[in-house]
Write a protein that holds these residues in place. Structure first.
Motif, PDB file in Angstrom:
ATOM      1  N   LEU A 228      14.444  11.546  -4.358  1.00  0.00           N
ATOM      2  CA  LEU A 228      15.182  10.865  -5.421  1.00  0.00           C
ATOM      3  C   LEU A 228      15.440   9.409  -5.045  1.00  0.00           C
ATOM      4  N   ILE A 229      15.838   9.181  -3.798  1.00  0.00           N
ATOM      5  CA  ILE A 229      16.059   7.806  -3.344  1.00  0.00           C
ATOM      6  C   ILE A 229      14.753   7.029  -3.390  1.00  0.00           C
ATOM      7  N   LEU A 230      13.666   7.633  -2.912  1.00  0.00           N
ATOM      8  CA  LEU A 230      12.363   6.965  -2.909  1.00  0.00           C
ATOM      9  C   LEU A 230      11.932   6.597  -4.333  1.00  0.00           C
TER      10      LEU A 230
ATOM     11  N   SER B 248       0.840  -1.200   0.000  1.00  0.00           N
ATOM     12  CA  SER B 248       0.000   0.000   0.000  1.00  0.00           C
ATOM     13  C   SER B 248       0.878   1.254   0.000  1.00  0.00           C
ATOM     14  N   PRO B 249       0.300   2.401  -0.358  1.00  0.00           N
ATOM     15  CA  PRO B 249       1.051   3.662  -0.312  1.00  0.00           C
ATOM     16  C   PRO B 249       1.622   3.964   1.084  1.00  0.00           C
ATOM     17  N   ASP B 250       0.928   3.526   2.148  1.00  0.00           N
ATOM     18  CA  ASP B 250       1.430   3.750   3.508  1.00  0.00           C
ATOM     19  C   ASP B 250       2.777   3.068   3.733  1.00  0.00           C
ATOM     20  N   PHE B 251       3.007   1.948   3.089  1.00  0.00           N
ATOM     21  CA  PHE B 251       4.287   1.250   3.221  1.00  0.00           C
ATOM     22  C   PHE B 251       5.418   2.139   2.713  1.00  0.00           C
ATOM     23  N   PHE B 252       5.152   2.903   1.673  1.00  0.00           N
ATOM     24  CA  PHE B 252       6.179   3.758   1.086  1.00  0.00           C
ATOM     25  C   PHE B 252       6.288   5.103   1.784  1.00  0.00           C
ATOM     26  N   LEU B 253       5.155   5.725   2.084  1.00  0.00           N
ATOM     27  CA  LEU B 253       5.163   7.094   2.592  1.00  0.00           C
ATOM     28  C   LEU B 253       4.835   7.214   4.072  1.00  0.00           C
ATOM     29  N   GLY B 254       4.277   6.194   4.661  1.00  0.00           N
ATOM     30  CA  GLY B 254       3.861   6.282   6.057  1.00  0.00           C
ATOM     31  C   GLY B 254       2.505   6.934   6.183  1.00  0.00           C
TER      32      GLY B 254
ATOM     33  N   SER C 156       8.040   2.993   7.396  1.00  0.00           N
ATOM     34  CA  SER C 156       7.795   3.218   5.974  1.00  0.00           C
ATOM     35  C   SER C 156       9.138   3.316   5.256  1.00  0.00           C
ATOM     36  N   VAL C 157       9.095   3.186   3.953  1.00  0.00           N
ATOM     37  CA  VAL C 157      10.319   3.308   3.165  1.00  0.00           C
ATOM     38  C   VAL C 157      10.877   4.717   3.318  1.00  0.00           C
ATOM     39  N   LEU C 158      10.012   5.720   3.261  1.00  0.00           N
ATOM     40  CA  LEU C 158      10.478   7.099   3.398  1.00  0.00           C
ATOM     41  C   LEU C 158      11.151   7.315   4.753  1.00  0.00           C
TER      42      LEU C 158
END
Length: 96
Positions: free
Chosen positions: A61-63, A8-14, A29-31
């Motif tokens: 950029l990393i994300l 889900s987007p939460d996994f990436f952005l929190g 999160s990834v971020l």
């Protein structure tokens, strides 16, 4: 075996506002994992993956590169997310 990042987007952005993301030893999160990289890790990633200086390397950029790489080592927490396509540089994302 490696897996695609089908989360889900939460996994990436929190779930917090991006401006409120703080460093953590157990990023959710990834971020947050990217924000939590040490200066040495950022310098190494900047040089090895992006061919630039750490000061030129943004979290966004990393994300974007993580999302383009689209790979993780496993699907169970902590999820080891690849920054580069060789899986040499990774971050861990933990479960709440």
């Amino acid at each position: 075996m490696v897996f695609s990042l089908s989360f889900s987007p939460d996994f990436f952005l929190g779930t917090d506002e991006r401006d409120l993301i703080e460093r953590s030893d157990r990023p959710l999160s990834v971020l947050q994992a990217i924000v939590s990289l040490t200066e040495q890790q950022r310098a190494t990633i900047a040089q090895d993956v992006f061919g630039c200086e750490a000061e030129e390397l943004s979290d966004d950029l990393i994300l974007r590169h993580v999302m383009a790489t689209d790979t993780c080592t496993d699907l169970t927490p902590p999820v080891e997310v690849w920054i580069d396509s060789d899986g040499f540089h990774t971050v861990l994302v933990f479960d709440a």
